[in-house]
Design a protein around this motif. Structure first.
Motif, PDB file in Angstrom:
ATOM      1  N   SER A  37       3.770   4.732   7.686  1.00 47.03           N
ATOM      2  CA  SER A  37       4.497   5.994   8.251  1.00 47.03           C
ATOM      3  C   SER A  37       5.354   6.099   7.138  1.00 47.03           C
ATOM      4  O   SER A  37       4.861   7.585   6.410  1.00 47.03           O
ATOM      5  N   ILE A  75       3.359   6.809   3.424  1.00 49.63           N
ATOM      6  CA  ILE A  75       1.949   7.739   2.939  1.00 49.63           C
ATOM      7  C   ILE A  75       3.399   9.199   3.425  1.00 49.63           C
ATOM      8  O   ILE A  75       2.111   9.931   2.477  1.00 49.63           O
ATOM      9  N   ALA A 127      -3.411   3.273   1.247  1.00 47.14           N
ATOM     10  CA  ALA A 127      -3.800   4.752   1.843  1.00 47.14           C
ATOM     11  C   ALA A 127      -3.237   5.698   1.689  1.00 47.14           C
ATOM     12  O   ALA A 127      -3.506   6.861   1.300  1.00 47.14           O
ATOM     13  N   SER A 128      -1.920   5.711   0.578  1.00 44.98           N
ATOM     14  CA  SER A 128      -1.393   6.983   0.138  1.00 44.98           C
ATOM     15  C   SER A 128      -2.415   7.530  -1.100  1.00 44.98           C
ATOM     16  O   SER A 128      -2.862   8.971  -1.801  1.00 44.98           O
ATOM     17  N   LYS A 172      -5.656   9.523   0.529  1.00 45.17           N
ATOM     18  CA  LYS A 172      -4.046  10.104   2.083  1.00 45.17           C
ATOM     19  C   LYS A 172      -5.318  11.811   2.301  1.00 45.17           C
ATOM     20  O   LYS A 172      -5.204  11.400   3.607  1.00 45.17           O
ATOM     21  N   ASN A 173      -5.480  11.884   1.233  1.00 46.60           N
ATOM     22  CA  ASN A 173      -6.282  13.521   1.450  1.00 46.60           C
ATOM     23  C   ASN A 173      -7.750  13.240   2.592  1.00 46.60           C
ATOM     24  O   ASN A 173      -8.368  13.958   2.831  1.00 46.60           O
ATOM     25  N   VAL A 227      -4.023   9.000   9.147  1.00 45.72           N
ATOM     26  CA  VAL A 227      -2.709   9.574   8.352  1.00 45.72           C
ATOM     27  C   VAL A 227      -2.175   9.692  10.331  1.00 45.72           C
ATOM     28  O   VAL A 227      -1.032   9.693  10.209  1.00 45.72           O
TER      29      VAL A 227
END
Ligand code: ASP
Length: 401
Positions: free
Chosen positions: A55, A58, A152-153, A156-157, A163
């Motif tokens: 987390s 991200i 994941a970053s 991300k969208n 997320v």
């Protein structure tokens, strides 16, 4: 703490030897309560660091920012943390804790999984994530979490549910820590009553010594390391840096949480030090998650103290192991109250030091937590200013105001 010590000393003086007191009260009731607390703490460590790292990564807004700025900031964060533990171990090595050691634990040495495989680099990555989880291999779980976080970053969208899930899990695990920690007074009472009833007054002086050593190293690190970093890596005024820190220190002292202090730290660094807002909103949350110099200092001093307490001789390779593990442990420590003492279990396990020792330290940990959190956040502020200046992301006029 005081009640536990008093009751323990009274039992030790007036009620021993007694079969009932020893086998029922000390070995059953007090032992069960303090051990249960430890089991709960250990239970939460891996899930907590797993989601808090993902987390944290991200939450960095722009993937590209992870590049050059990220590497610079990260390197300095890790560098100061290593300096902090080295200082902690160096000062500790002059202290004679003068403890009647508990010889029972003499044989439990160097059962470190890191020692067993000599290739440290290969050891960082799990070939099977699930066995790393089952084995409780924190370093491997951490590296996997960082990899997930970075990957994941990038997308991300496209994955708002993931997320959201990670952020929600993070909230839940933090809450679980809070619930477990709320039992600290009972655990501290039980442990101290148990310790003092079996050991008498002998452990009191060493505990006060431990406390004083941690405070001394925290002060030294705060006063000298950050001046040195500012002087070496920037041309910013050292005196201005310290003079503007006061309100932030008071705030973190009362929250004992780098995470909870993020809004205040951000406000301070942008409005008082003139650091560019978008850089600060990357470096401060990152620092609150991974840069914990004060925590590393406590962990170094505590490991040294507990090794002495259990009669375990530390050799040079153990010191290297402590520096490496404490760096990782402090990175994995969540920026919430008492998280550092939970992560201490990681270092103790690596060195084969009984985890029971943690409950002994809990008695003085609340106060130490306040102080080390202030050092943690001062470190984030210092490094952010230094990196910001090197990238011309600071308004020097505002800094000097
Ligand atoms: N309370 C510390 C922090 O939030 C972490 C720790 O327990 O050392 O920075």
């Amino acid at each position: 703490m005081v009640t536990g010590i008093l009751i323990g000393v009274i039992i030790n003086h007036f009620f021993l030897p007694s079969y009932f007191i020893e086998s029922i009260l000390i070995n059953q009731v007090l032992h069960t309560i303090s051990s249960l607390f430890l089991i709960l703490l250990k239970m939460i460590v891996l899930p907590l660091i797993f989601v808090s790292i993902i987390s944290g990564i991200i939450s960095i807004n722009d993937v590209n920012t992870l590049g050059r700025l990220g590497i610079k900031t990260l390197t300095l964060y890790v560098f100061t943390t290593m300096l902090a533990i080295t200082l902690a171990l160096f000062i500790s090595s002059f202290i004679d804790y003068n403890i009647e050691t508990i010889s029972l634990y003499n044989e439990i040495q160097n059962i470190s999984p890191m020692n067993q495989n000599s290739n440290f680099i290969l050891n960082i990555f799990p070939d099977n994530f699930f066995s790393a989880l089952v084995d409780g291999n924190v370093i491997q779980v951490l590296s996997f979490a960082i990899f997930i976080g970075v990957s994941a970053s990038y997308v991300k969208n496209e994955i708002p549910e993931f997320v959201g899930l990670i952020n929600n899990l993070n909230k839940i695990f933090n809450k679980m820590v809070m619930i477990i920690i709320s039992f600290t007074p009972i655990a501290v009472f039980s442990l101290l009553a148990k310790t003092f009833s079996t050991e008498g007054m002998d452990v009191f002086i060493p505990l006060i010594k431990y406390f004083s050593v941690v405070v001394l190293v925290l002060l030294l690190h705060f006063a000298f390391t950050y001046s040195l970093i500012l002087k070496t890596f920037s041309s910013l005024s050292i005196q201005k840096f310290y003079s503007k820190l006061r309100a932030l220190i008071i705030f973190t002292f009362s929250t004992s949480s780098s995470n909870a202090s993020i809004p205040f730290t951000l406000n301070t660094i942008v409005n008082k030090y003139g650091v560019n807002k978008s850089f600060a909103s990357f470096s401060i949350p990152l620092g609150a998650t991974i840069n914990m110099d004060g925590t590393a200092i406590m962990q170094g001093c505590a490991t040294y103290f507990l090794a002495a307490y259990y009669g375990i001789d530390l050799v040079f390779s153990d010191f290297v192991l402590i520096i490496l593990t404490a760096t990782v442990a402090s990175i994995g420590t969540a920026g919430i109250p008492s998280a550092g003492i939970i992560m201490l279990s990681l270092i103790l396990t690596e060195l084969g030091i009984p985890l029971e020792g943690i409950t002994l330290l809990l008695g003085v940990d609340r106060l130490l937590d306040m102080m080390r959190t202030s050092v943690n956040v001062s470190g984030d502020t210092c490094i952010s200013c230094v990196v910001a200046q090197s990238e011309k992301l600071i308004d020097v006029e505002k800094y000097n105001q």
